[in-house]
Design a protein around this motif. Structure first.
Motif, PDB file in Angstrom:
ATOM      1  N   LEU A  51      51.501 -12.470  23.383  1.00  0.00           N
ATOM      2  CA  LEU A  51      51.279 -12.900  23.918  1.00  0.00           C
ATOM      3  C   LEU A  51      52.206 -11.312  24.959  1.00  0.00           C
ATOM      4  N   ALA A  52      51.996 -11.815  26.691  1.00  0.00           N
ATOM      5  CA  ALA A  52      52.481 -11.034  27.575  1.00  0.00           C
ATOM      6  C   ALA A  52      53.152 -11.546  28.842  1.00  0.00           C
ATOM      7  N   LEU A  53      53.629 -10.368  29.222  1.00  0.00           N
ATOM      8  CA  LEU A  53      53.694 -11.902  30.858  1.00  0.00           C
ATOM      9  C   LEU A  53      53.591 -10.673  32.211  1.00  0.00           C
ATOM     10  N   ALA A  54      53.176 -11.275  33.222  1.00  0.00           N
ATOM     11  CA  ALA A  54      53.040 -11.003  34.476  1.00  0.00           C
ATOM     12  C   ALA A  54      53.620 -11.669  35.586  1.00  0.00           C
ATOM     13  N   LEU A  55      54.040 -10.707  36.794  1.00  0.00           N
ATOM     14  CA  LEU A  55      54.737 -11.799  37.631  1.00  0.00           C
ATOM     15  C   LEU A  55      53.978 -11.427  38.889  1.00  0.00           C
ATOM     16  N   LEU A  56      53.666 -12.817  39.262  1.00  0.00           N
ATOM     17  CA  LEU A  56      52.771 -12.868  40.930  1.00  0.00           C
ATOM     18  C   LEU A  56      53.784 -13.125  41.857  1.00  0.00           C
ATOM     19  N   ASP A  57      53.633 -12.709  43.487  1.00  0.00           N
ATOM     20  CA  ASP A  57      54.556 -12.946  44.724  1.00  0.00           C
ATOM     21  C   ASP A  57      54.223 -14.372  44.447  1.00  0.00           C
ATOM     22  N   LYS A  58      55.711 -15.050  44.518  1.00  0.00           N
ATOM     23  CA  LYS A  58      55.291 -16.257  45.216  1.00  0.00           C
ATOM     24  C   LYS A  58      54.671 -17.168  46.263  1.00  0.00           C
ATOM     25  N   ASP A  59      54.385 -16.362  47.453  1.00  0.00           N
ATOM     26  CA  ASP A  59      53.688 -16.701  48.480  1.00  0.00           C
ATOM     27  C   ASP A  59      52.248 -15.974  48.310  1.00  0.00           C
ATOM     28  N   ASP A  60      52.176 -15.528  47.531  1.00  0.00           N
ATOM     29  CA  ASP A  60      50.142 -14.209  47.322  1.00  0.00           C
ATOM     30  C   ASP A  60      50.359 -13.721  45.962  1.00  0.00           C
ATOM     31  N   PRO A  61      50.364 -15.491  45.438  1.00  0.00           N
ATOM     32  CA  PRO A  61      49.740 -14.764  43.260  1.00  0.00           C
ATOM     33  C   PRO A  61      48.729 -14.068  44.172  1.00  0.00           C
ATOM     34  N   ALA A  62      47.692 -13.678  44.620  1.00  0.00           N
ATOM     35  CA  ALA A  62      46.946 -12.772  44.280  1.00  0.00           C
ATOM     36  C   ALA A  62      47.633 -11.130  44.464  1.00  0.00           C
ATOM     37  N   HIS A  63      48.663 -11.280  44.476  1.00  0.00           N
ATOM     38  CA  HIS A  63      49.651  -9.626  44.154  1.00  0.00           C
ATOM     39  C   HIS A  63      50.546  -9.563  43.026  1.00  0.00           C
ATOM     40  N   VAL A  64      49.935  -8.702  42.164  1.00  0.00           N
ATOM     41  CA  VAL A  64      50.638  -8.550  40.888  1.00  0.00           C
ATOM     42  C   VAL A  64      51.447  -7.606  41.266  1.00  0.00           C
ATOM     43  N   LEU A  65      52.722  -8.232  40.853  1.00  0.00           N
ATOM     44  CA  LEU A  65      54.126  -7.588  40.980  1.00  0.00           C
ATOM     45  C   LEU A  65      54.504  -6.199  39.896  1.00  0.00           C
ATOM     46  N   ASP A  66      54.168  -7.320  38.918  1.00  0.00           N
ATOM     47  CA  ASP A  66      54.391  -6.963  37.923  1.00  0.00           C
ATOM     48  C   ASP A  66      53.758  -6.676  36.158  1.00  0.00           C
ATOM     49  N   ARG A  67      53.887  -6.879  35.060  1.00  0.00           N
ATOM     50  CA  ARG A  67      53.116  -7.090  34.030  1.00  0.00           C
ATOM     51  C   ARG A  67      53.461  -6.369  32.387  1.00  0.00           C
ATOM     52  N   SER A  68      53.455  -6.791  31.888  1.00  0.00           N
ATOM     53  CA  SER A  68      53.441  -6.224  30.205  1.00  0.00           C
ATOM     54  C   SER A  68      52.946  -4.653  30.112  1.00  0.00           C
ATOM     55  N   SER A  69      53.952  -3.968  29.398  1.00  0.00           N
ATOM     56  CA  SER A  69      52.808  -2.746  29.307  1.00  0.00           C
ATOM     57  C   SER A  69      53.127  -2.914  27.522  1.00  0.00           C
ATOM     58  N   GLU A  98      62.158 -14.584  41.151  1.00  0.00           N
ATOM     59  CA  GLU A  98      61.429 -13.490  41.195  1.00  0.00           C
ATOM     60  C   GLU A  98      59.697 -13.223  42.119  1.00  0.00           C
ATOM     61  N   GLY A  99      59.622 -14.721  41.646  1.00  0.00           N
ATOM     62  CA  GLY A  99      57.460 -14.752  41.716  1.00  0.00           C
ATOM     63  C   GLY A  99      57.481 -15.881  40.520  1.00  0.00           C
ATOM     64  N   TRP A 100      56.264 -15.779  40.457  1.00  0.00           N
ATOM     65  CA  TRP A 100      55.250 -16.747  39.842  1.00  0.00           C
ATOM     66  C   TRP A 100      55.179 -15.565  38.572  1.00  0.00           C
ATOM     67  N   LEU A 101      56.009 -16.604  37.201  1.00  0.00           N
ATOM     68  CA  LEU A 101      55.721 -16.127  35.842  1.00  0.00           C
ATOM     69  C   LEU A 101      54.946 -16.929  35.347  1.00  0.00           C
ATOM     70  N   VAL A 102      53.966 -15.932  34.937  1.00  0.00           N
ATOM     71  CA  VAL A 102      52.473 -16.000  34.210  1.00  0.00           C
ATOM     72  C   VAL A 102      52.550 -15.230  32.907  1.00  0.00           C
ATOM     73  N   ILE A 133      50.449 -24.048  46.623  1.00  0.00           N
ATOM     74  CA  ILE A 133      50.482 -22.682  47.748  1.00  0.00           C
ATOM     75  C   ILE A 133      50.374 -22.219  49.253  1.00  0.00           C
ATOM     76  N   ASN A 134      50.474 -22.138  50.510  1.00  0.00           N
ATOM     77  CA  ASN A 134      49.723 -22.475  51.818  1.00  0.00           C
ATOM     78  C   ASN A 134      48.998 -23.523  51.927  1.00  0.00           C
ATOM     79  N   GLY A 135      49.772 -24.342  50.701  1.00  0.00           N
ATOM     80  CA  GLY A 135      48.231 -25.459  51.657  1.00  0.00           C
ATOM     81  C   GLY A 135      47.576 -25.536  50.869  1.00  0.00           C
ATOM     82  N   LYS A 136      47.027 -24.181  49.574  1.00  0.00           N
ATOM     83  CA  LYS A 136      45.872 -24.636  49.079  1.00  0.00           C
ATOM     84  C   LYS A 136      46.101 -24.589  47.472  1.00  0.00           C
ATOM     85  N   TYR A 137      45.220 -26.082  46.780  1.00  0.00           N
ATOM     86  CA  TYR A 137      45.460 -25.369  44.701  1.00  0.00           C
ATOM     87  C   TYR A 137      44.662 -24.083  44.558  1.00  0.00           C
ATOM     88  N   MET A 138      45.984 -24.047  43.277  1.00  0.00           N
ATOM     89  CA  MET A 138      45.805 -23.152  42.743  1.00  0.00           C
ATOM     90  C   MET A 138      45.108 -22.827  41.673  1.00  0.00           C
TER      91      MET A 138
END
Length: 357
Positions: free
Chosen positions: A282-300, A265-269, A194-199
């Motif tokens: 077990l639960a899920l989170a969704l991270l921005d596809k270009d900036d995975p440091a940005h959490v878009l959504d998360r299980s309640s 929608e983004g990175w599914l975690v 992502i943006n040239g970096k392993y993550m």
């Protein structure tokens, strides 16, 4: 993440501890669970965590571990008189040192349909370094740069750290070594730069200050990691009252599961959370596809919790824990389906499908 569900594909485990044969003479298999998963050629491969221990001896605690013998890390058996006081059968303090009473390794299992597996008789990765002296646990597999990267928890008297091995054929394997020192675990590599970096996602372990949390890190070469950033942590607290503590299901522990999956929608975690009573869900989170440091959504609420008998009773009760999932390829009759393999009570493997509503 209300638009997703985890639906069990079977009300029985697809793999049980009794399906796995010991790899060492006079040892017993205590658990087979928490598999990594990947597609390889026309098969689904699992890397099971297999916990083995020497056969019980009356009046003794028998400890398997790796020690240096003439400068070579080797399997040894240590015997101690059994304590007269009650003790934890998994982790025990003896003569001022803490030991695990079993030794885990990674075992390969193969399947054409993703349900019926043939399990190798011998380990794929067995503890072979002093920073693995208490065992190798809970692998994740990511296909990246034309090879399969296997991250795993390497446990020793110094605590759990993160080891890395790579393979192209699941026959020959290169052990790269420890990439994150203790105390750390639950590492999941992203399957593309992502943006040239392993993550990767990882879980530093905290003590008096802080709470369990999932962090993000990046690397130029996939071995040396930096720019560590907090991603998200458990939202619960110590209260066991569900009304006072609606996020209590993840208030005790939290950690990343398998490799993230890229969606529109983004990175599914997939991640696990544990409550103050050590029940894992077990639960899920969704991270921005270009900036995975940005959490878009998360299980309640958790998508899967231990409910069936074999998820509630076992070597470590009340656990569903996933570090392996696969997405069926477009040319299969299950195209696009996401199957989630999960450890159940540290005693077997269950299977669920992640369904988008």
């Amino acid at each position: 993440m209300k638009n997703y569900q985890l639906r069990r594909l079977s009300d029985q485990p697809i793999l049980k501890t009794s399906d796995v044969t010991p790899s060492i003479a006079n040892f017993d298999v205590l658990g087979a669970f928490n598999p990594a998963a990947c597609l390889f050629n026309d098969e689904i491969l699992l890397l099971l965590r297999v916990a083995e221990a020497p056969k019980a001896e009356a009046g003794f605690i028998v400890i398997p571990l790796i020690e240096e013998q003439d400068g070579v890390p080797s399997l040894v058996i240590r015997r101690f008189p059994e304590p007269t006081e009650p003790y934890d059968p998994r982790v025990i303090s003896l003569d001022g040192k803490v030991y695990l009473t079993s030794l885990s390794h990674l075992r390969l299992a193969r399947s054409k349909d993703g349900i019926h597996f043939e399990i190798d008789d011998k380990p794929f990765l067995f503890p072979a370094r002093m920073d693995e002296s208490f065992g190798i646990e809970d692998a994740r597999i990511t296909f990246l740069d034309g090879k399969y990267w296997i991250t795993y928890t390497a446990v020793s008297e110094h605590g759990p750290g993160v080891g890395l091995a790579v393979t192209t054929d699941f026959v020959n394997v290169e052990r790269v070594g420890m990439i994150l020192p203790p105390p750390n675990k639950d590492v999941a590599l992203f399957p593309k730069k992502i943006n040239g970096k392993y993550m990767l996602l990882h879980r530093p372990m905290v003590s008096e200050i802080g709470k369990p949390s999932i962090w993000l890190a990046e690397s130029e070469d996939g071995v040396h990691w930096g720019n560590h950033r907090f991603l998200f942590g458990g939202r619960g607290h110590a209260s066991q009252d569900p009304l006072a503590n609606p996020f209590g299901w993840e208030g005790g522990k939290i950690g990343a599961g398998p490799e993230p999956i890229l969606t529109d929608e983004g990175w599914l975690v997939c991640y696990h959370g544990a409550n103050p009573l050590h029940s894992y869900s077990l639960a899920l989170a969704l991270l921005d596809k270009d900036d995975p440091a940005h959490v878009l959504d998360r299980s309640s609420l958790p998508l899967l919790s231990p409910e069936l008998f074999w998820e509630r009773e076992g070597f470590f009760p009340n656990v569903v824990f996933s570090n392996g999932w696969i997405q069926w390829p477009a040319d299969s009759d299950k195209a696009g389906q996401i199957w989630v393999y999960y450890g159940a009570a540290d005693s077997g493997v269950g299977l669920a499908e992640l369904v988008r509503l």
